[in-house]
Design a protein around this motif. Structure first.
Motif, PDB file in Angstrom:
ATOM      1  N   GLY A 138      89.227  24.152  50.502  1.00  5.95           N
ATOM      2  CA  GLY A 138      88.117  23.217  50.442  1.00  5.95           C
ATOM      3  C   GLY A 138      87.336  23.301  49.154  1.00  5.95           C
ATOM      4  O   GLY A 138      86.612  22.387  48.808  1.00  5.95           O
ATOM      5  N   GLY A 139      87.457  24.415  48.437  1.00  5.42           N
ATOM      6  CA  GLY A 139      86.829  24.526  47.128  1.00  5.42           C
ATOM      7  C   GLY A 139      85.336  24.319  47.182  1.00  5.42           C
ATOM      8  O   GLY A 139      84.593  25.038  47.842  1.00  5.42           O
ATOM      9  N   SER A 140      84.878  23.311  46.430  1.00  6.54           N
ATOM     10  CA  SER A 140      83.446  23.067  46.332  1.00  6.54           C
ATOM     11  C   SER A 140      82.852  22.663  47.672  1.00  6.54           C
ATOM     12  O   SER A 140      81.681  22.945  47.943  1.00  6.54           O
ATOM     13  CB  SER A 140      83.177  21.972  45.299  1.00  6.54           C
ATOM     14  N   TYR A 141      83.624  21.998  48.525  1.00  8.06           N
ATOM     15  CA  TYR A 141      83.102  21.664  49.855  1.00  8.06           C
ATOM     16  C   TYR A 141      82.719  22.931  50.606  1.00  8.06           C
ATOM     17  O   TYR A 141      81.643  23.004  51.218  1.00  8.06           O
ATOM     18  CB  TYR A 141      84.140  20.885  50.660  1.00  8.06           C
ATOM     19  N   TYR A 142      83.582  23.908  50.573  1.00 10.34           N
ATOM     20  CA  TYR A 142      83.279  25.161  51.278  1.00 10.34           C
ATOM     21  C   TYR A 142      82.044  25.819  50.680  1.00 10.34           C
ATOM     22  O   TYR A 142      81.159  26.278  51.413  1.00 10.34           O
ATOM     23  CB  TYR A 142      84.483  26.102  51.182  1.00 10.34           C
ATOM     24  N   PHE A 183      74.549  18.791  54.496  1.00 12.30           N
ATOM     25  CA  PHE A 183      74.776  18.611  53.064  1.00 12.30           C
ATOM     26  C   PHE A 183      76.243  18.842  52.719  1.00 12.30           C
ATOM     27  O   PHE A 183      76.816  18.127  51.889  1.00 12.30           O
ATOM     28  CB  PHE A 183      73.891  19.562  52.261  1.00 12.30           C
ATOM     29  N   GLY A 184      76.833  19.853  53.331  1.00 11.70           N
ATOM     30  CA  GLY A 184      78.223  20.162  53.026  1.00 11.70           C
ATOM     31  C   GLY A 184      79.159  19.027  53.377  1.00 11.70           C
ATOM     32  O   GLY A 184      80.055  18.680  52.605  1.00 11.70           O
ATOM     33  N   CYS A 193      81.989  13.163  49.447  1.00 10.73           N
ATOM     34  CA  CYS A 193      81.854  12.603  48.089  1.00 10.73           C
ATOM     35  C   CYS A 193      82.872  13.233  47.150  1.00 10.73           C
ATOM     36  O   CYS A 193      83.498  12.547  46.330  1.00 10.73           O
ATOM     37  CB  CYS A 193      80.434  12.814  47.570  1.00 10.73           C
ATOM     38  N   PHE A 194      83.031  14.541  47.259  1.00 14.07           N
ATOM     39  CA  PHE A 194      84.012  15.214  46.412  1.00 14.07           C
ATOM     40  C   PHE A 194      85.426  14.760  46.757  1.00 14.07           C
ATOM     41  O   PHE A 194      86.273  14.585  45.867  1.00 14.07           O
ATOM     42  CB  PHE A 194      83.881  16.728  46.593  1.00 14.07           C
ATOM     43  N   GLN A 209      91.143  17.753  55.030  1.00 15.38           N
ATOM     44  CA  GLN A 209      91.587  18.596  56.142  1.00 15.38           C
ATOM     45  C   GLN A 209      90.577  19.707  56.430  1.00 15.38           C
ATOM     46  O   GLN A 209      90.297  20.028  57.596  1.00 15.38           O
ATOM     47  CB  GLN A 209      92.952  19.195  55.819  1.00 15.38           C
ATOM     48  N   ALA A 210      90.023  20.307  55.355  1.00 12.40           N
ATOM     49  CA  ALA A 210      89.031  21.362  55.551  1.00 12.40           C
ATOM     50  C   ALA A 210      87.783  20.820  56.231  1.00 12.40           C
ATOM     51  O   ALA A 210      87.203  21.471  57.109  1.00 12.40           O
ATOM     52  CB  ALA A 210      88.669  21.988  54.194  1.00 12.40           C
TER      53      ALA A 210
END
Length: 1149
Positions: free
Chosen positions: A183-187, A197-198, A204-205, A529-530
């Motif tokens: 998930g990278g920045s989402y996580y 917010f996440g 958006c990401f 998916q994340a």
């Protein structure tokens, strides 16, 4: 601690076997060759009776050494067991590395999972370079330089690169604050700012990554249709909208092929990634080589200008002439036919063509030319305006043009201005998340992510800056503004500078865009998916499913559908600002997350990357927000509105999640601040009836806004919320003020602190005392700089009062999760057993309430806030893992200036079956993942024999326990005892002050026996005990008993046995045999563990130790106190820690 006792073996079978000694020694020799076996001489007699003394062999792997903790092994595993599980832990890869399948000889496929082996260069630096360098560099950078000029182009690059650099600093802090799964920045954002917010920023990401795929596919098709195979166009390319239709058709076909490749397997994308990256590197090298070549011999690219207007040349004319003389005959050229109709004599020509001359100049004059001065400033144009070289003179013509003549001018296909260029350029600096998204594939992500990402940004920024300067210095301005290279025979503008051939850059940029598109189609479905698997958006849960190999099939299909929307736009220039908005929104919240965590200073915020500051994060956040509106204000408003709608939807319908995010931390701090402010002064008379709605509701809204705030005290990133239980002296003053000092050092003004005490009695009688006690406690809190709330309750007894406080202290979500108490000093000498019984009941109730317990022993020796410990250590003895609070407390203490210079040491205990060397390595690895700096040491405690000293301590403890039970008979039992003795001897048991004479004449008078509280056997000969026995009349409420003659003789014999000296201890073997062997083993644990703790940590400034749980039945409470006393004997400052059953420390971000 006595050391001259003979060692007594415990295990009867196999130690009673004489042949087994050799086996034991052989096993010890195998494990520790340098250690000599202890002699067993002189113990044969004891060995014969060992079967009576010892217990049966314990099947537990921990044996008798850890018997003190054996009741809680199910819920709190031993550290050796925990480390063994952690050693087998491997971080889950993010789906970018497939399981490699190998076929065996039998034809069965076996799956081999390789551990993460990527370093900084391969795992972070190169992926970031590949994602940052790409389509904009090759297709639009020359046009940006020509349009904006060198200075403004550098300003664009500086703003965008500054934004990404500041974001990379914040991202490095978050990424090194633990493991970042898929998930990278989402996580990172969701765990730092909460699910609302996440989810909003995560989507958006995701959309930004998806539209990035559209942009790369459009770039691929632009290179293919414009520069590689122009004849493949289906529609006429002379019209702009027809060119966009070509892009839509071929872009859709390219998307279908790429989606199929990703669907078949990501491993093919990974194998091609190195090829694509090689193309990027070779293309950039060709540019720099061409710059050097241009200084020596400029390339032969000629362009034709009519007046000051640049002309298209798709091989439509070969000479920049109006007419030419062939065989002394003046003939029109191909260029003349483009502007004129009819024969040469009576032709109708374009007025501007007639008035102005043709000029042929070099497209690439070279590095040593004066082109840099001409390209220094911008040349913006309107939509469909003609690209002109302002430095040349031209004769103007009327605006009325013959529409029947199609003039071959190079036109601006869009209106150009500075902010548009910012939006188009910004996608070229995205891709900085590539390293954090691959954290599972890295050998050391906490070191590789910051180094690789920042190094990649610095490298690409230097490349972009140098390219801007070199393009402006080497290439003619009008050629730079020719977006599609129409004036240089349909050649990619940047490729005119390449060496040895322009095809190097054309082919390289083509494969670069293909690779970037595949990477986007690979990464975007995994972000979706994340999000879906987190369950925060219910209708997206279907996209959390995947194939057997982990590929998110449904998410890939949705990604392809959204990507098709971007392709249908048909223009790279229109798609680039859209994805810029999404990425800028993501970067804004990455910076916000870092700033919030830094300002809150939550315990879980321990980044290994130290070069960050909240001011840099706020600057990056402000710059991201500004760039959004600079690029396109209407796109910015649309993205903000979209994110807001997603936020409200998750808040309304989404699943409740508790991730220890900073927004809930802000809510807690705001509510705490509001309540403290309200306590500073009583409400005014006008607001008395409306005090709650007028003063408190505005602050309470902050708490109500978060649905999960009631769980905030349990999240793993929040600071311990303390309930401090104080005891008051006879003057209603604080008995242990240093407990408040320790509280302030532990809390540092953050989180919730509730200081409470209990007065015995009724509120009607002691209401004034309660108010006075609160004033005294508040004064002590102010003196010790302890920020929090104070509350004193009046209860019938202290036990019920403390129980009510543990259950009900706090307000709403502002509940405590830990209880801090002082050790009941002098509990042995106390006349009443209520002090230590209340203490044990407090332990049981905190355990039942799933709250942590901190017990400070020798609290009066703890440092005050004005002290500065210049050196020393904080030693942690980690015996069992009960949530990690034991590891967290030293970190919190070291944030305070009192403990700041103390080093942290962690000790753990290895049993006979444990590999102490491997345990040390595993513990060091675990601490590295926890971002804790500490020296690690593993202490070996082999299963040795129980010493006579242990038996002595156990025997005295049980004798004391029996005596206390006799002294603490209930009223009913005493009455029964009186009636029984009265029937037998017609005497009575009566209570009277010492020295009072009996007035009953009919009673048989015998000497009176005073039952004192027993002392340890080895303390019976001390001076203090002698003095105590010399003054038996000081206590007025002791129990005096009149005995029969038989009972008197029996009691004298018992006292005589109790006064035995240490030398006679070996004559007590028959009494040893009757001891409770569970108590023997627990005492053995306390004695042995105390020996190693004192040996290692006697000079430590503070010792933190796992607190064993109390016995399940209340019959052994006094024994439990004795165990704790023996366990901590000889240590100056001790903090016994008992976890609340929840994890308070985590390796995840």
């Amino acid at each position: 601690m006595p050391t001259n006792f003979t060692v007594v073996p415990v295990e009867d079978t196999p130690l009673s076997d004489p042949d087994y000694d050799g086996e034991i020694l052989k096993e010890e020799d195998k494990e520790e060759p340098d250690m000599e076996a202890e002699p067993y001489s002189g113990e044969d007699t004891l060995r014969e009776t060992s079967s009576l003394i010892s217990t049966d062999h314990d099947d537990s792997i921990y044996g008798k050494n850890m018997a003190l903790y054996e009741d809680e092994m199910d819920s709190t595993p031993m550290v050796s067991s925990l480390l063994n599980k952690l050693a087998n832990y491997t971080n889950i890869t993010q789906g970018v590395i497939e399981h490699e399948e190998a076929e065996s000889e039998e034809g069965i496929q076996r799956v081999t999972v390789k551990g993460p082996q990527m370093g900084t260069f391969i795992g972070v630096f190169l992926p970031c370079m590949q994602n940052i360098l790409g389509v904009i560099l090759f297709l639009r950078l020359t046009w940006i330089v020509g349009t904006a000029g060198i200075m403004e182009a550098l300003a664009v690059i500086f703003m965008c690169c500054s934004c990404t650099m500041l974001t990379a600093i914040s991202m490095s802090a978050i990424a090194t604050n633990g493991v970042v799964p898929a998930g990278g920045s989402y996580y990172m954002i969701s765990r730092a700012l909460g699910p609302e917010f996440g989810g909003a920023v995560g989507l958006c990401f995701y959309l930004g990554t998806t539209f990035a795929g559209s942009m790369y596919i459009l770039g691929t098709m632009e290179i293919f249709l414009t520069y590689i195979m122009p004849t493949a166009n289906v529609f006429n390319v002379q019209e702009l909208h027809w060119m966009q239709n070509n892009m839509r058709i071929y872009g859709t076909c390219c998307l279908a092929i790429m989606t199929l490749v990703v669907f078949v397997g990501v491993k093919y994308v990974n194998k091609l990634a190195l090829i694509f990256l090689s193309c990027v590197v070779l293309s950039i090298m060709a540019i720099y080589a061409g710059v050097i070549q241009s200084a020596i011999k400029p390339p032969n690219f000629q362009i034709c200008l009519l007046g000051n207007r640049i002309l298209k040349n798709h091989d439509t004319f070969d000479k920049c002439l109006k007419t030419e003389v062939i065989n002394n005959v003046t003939s029109p050229t191909k260029l003349w036919t483009l502007f004129c109709k009819g024969d040469l004599g009576n032709a109708t020509c374009d007025e501007y063509f007639t008035l102005n001359n043709l000029t042929e100049i070099q497209a690439v004059p070279g590095l040593l030319s004066k082109a840099i001065s001409e390209n220094m400033w911008g040349h913006y144009g309107q939509y469909m305006s003609i690209v002109e070289k302002k430095e040349l003179n031209s004769i103007g013509a009327s605006d009325i043009m013959d529409k029947s003549i199609s003039t071959p001018y190079v036109l601006n296909d869009i209106a150009t201005f500075f902010t548009l260029l910012v939006g188009i350029y910004f996608p070229s600096v995205t891709g900085i998340m590539a390293g954090s998204n691959r954290s599972g594939d890295l050998r050391d992500p906490q070191r590789s992510i910051p180094t690789g990402t920042i190094l990649a940004i610095v490298t690409t920024s230097l490349i972009y800056i140098s390219c801007v300067v070199l393009f402006g210095a080497c290439i003619e301005g009008v050629v730079l503004r020719d977006k599609y290279g129409d004036s240089v025979k349909n050649t990619l503008v940047v490729s005119t500078l390449a060496w040895p051939s322009s095809w190097v850059i054309v082919i390289g940029s083509f494969f670069s865009c293909c690779g970037a598109g595949l990477q986007s189609l690979t990464g975007a479905p995994r972000i979706l998916q994340a999000i879906a698997r987190d369950g925060i958006i219910p209708f997206l849960q279907v996209f959390g499913h995947s194939k057997a190999n982990g590929e998110p099939t449904w998410a890939l299909l949705l990604t392809a559908a959204i990507c098709e929307i971007g392709i249908l736009i048909g223009s790279l220039d229109y798609v680039a600002p859209i994805l810029s908005m999404f990425f800028l929104m993501c970067y804004l919240f990455v910076n916000l997350a870092c700033a919030v965590q830094t300002l809150l200073r939550t315990p879980n915020w321990r980044p290994r990357f130290k070069f960050y500051h909240w001011s840099l994060s706020f600057l990056g956040m402000s710059l991201s927000f500004s760039l959004m509106f600079v690029s396109s204000w209407f796109y910015a408003l649309f993205v903000i509105l979209l994110a807001g709608c997603i936020y409200k939807y998750i808040e309304y319908r989404g699943a409740e999640k508790e991730w220890g995010d900073g927004i809930r931390g802000l809510s807690l701090n705001a509510a705490r601040y509001a309540l403290i402010k309200l306590e500073e002064a009583p409400p005014h008379t006008k607001n008395w009836r409306q005090a709650f709605p007028a003063h408190f509701q505005c602050y309470l809204n902050i708490i109500i806004l978060e649905k999960n705030l009631r769980q905030i005290s349990y999240n793993s990133s929040s600071r311990p919320q303390l309930l401090v239980l104080l005891k008051l002296d006879s003057d209603l003053g604080v008995k242990h003020p240093r407990l408040l000092s320790f509280t302030s050092q532990l809390k540092a003004g953050k989180g919730l602190t509730i200081v409470c005490s209990v007065l015995e009695g009724t509120y009607m009688a002691r209401g004034a005392d309660a108010k006075l006690s609160e004033q005294n406690i508040k004064a002590a809190m102010a003196k010790e700089k302890t920020k929090g709330f104070c509350h004193v309750v009046v209860s019938s007894n202290q036990r019920d009062g403390f129980s009510h406080l543990i259950q009900s202290a706090g307000l709403g979500g502002m509940k405590h999760n830990a209880v801090l108490v002082a050790w009941p000093a002098n509990w042995k000498q106390s006349e009443s057993s209520l002090s230590w019984k209340n203490f044990i009941e407090t332990i049981r109730e905190t355990t039942a309430a799933n709250q942590a317990l901190l017990v400070a022993k020798n609290i009066d020796t703890f440092p005050i806030n004005q002290d500065r410990l210049a050196e020393g250590t904080i030693d942690v003895w980690w015996i069992v893992h009960d949530g990690g609070l034991l590891m967290l407390l030293p970190f919190l203490l070291r944030q305070h200036k009192v403990w700041r210079k103390c080093k942290m040491r962690i000790f753990t205990v290895a049993q006979m079956d444990d590999n102490s060397i491997q345990m040390k390595k595993d513990l060091q690895t675990f601490l590295y993942h926890l971002r804790l700096e500490a020296k690690v040491e593993v202490v070996e405690m082999h299963a040795g024999d129980i010493s006579a000293f242990t038996y002595e301590k156990t025997l005295v403890m049980e004798q004391r326990s029996q005596m206390l039970k006799q002294m603490q008979l209930s009223k009913t039992e005493r009455e029964r005892e009186i009636q029984s003795i009265s029937d037998e001897s017609r005497n009575s048991i009566r209570r009277k002050p010492c020295g009072q004479k009996t007035s009953h004449k009919k009673k048989l008078h015998v000497p009176t026996v005073i039952l004192d509280e027993p002392q340890l056997i080895h303390d019976r000969n001390t001076k203090s005990h002698a003095v105590q026995n010399d003054k038996p009349t000081l206590m007025s409420d002791r129990v005096h008993m009149t005995w029969t003659k038989e009972k008197l003789l029996s009691e004298r014999n018992r006292l005589r046995e109790a006064n035995m000296t240490v030398r006679d201890i070996f004559n007590m073997k028959p009494e040893w045999e009757n001891l409770d062997q569970t108590n023997v083993r627990r005492m053995h644990t306390a004695v042995k563990l105390n020996e190693v703790v004192v040996n290692k940590s006697q000079e430590a400034q503070l010792v933190l130790l796992n607190m064993p749980g109390p016995p399940k039945n209340q019959g052994g409470d006094e024994n439990y106190m004795e165990f704790l006393e023996v366990l901590t004997e000889g240590l100056e400052r001790v903090l016994l820690v008992r976890g609340g059953g929840r994890e308070v420390i985590t390796i995840y971000s």
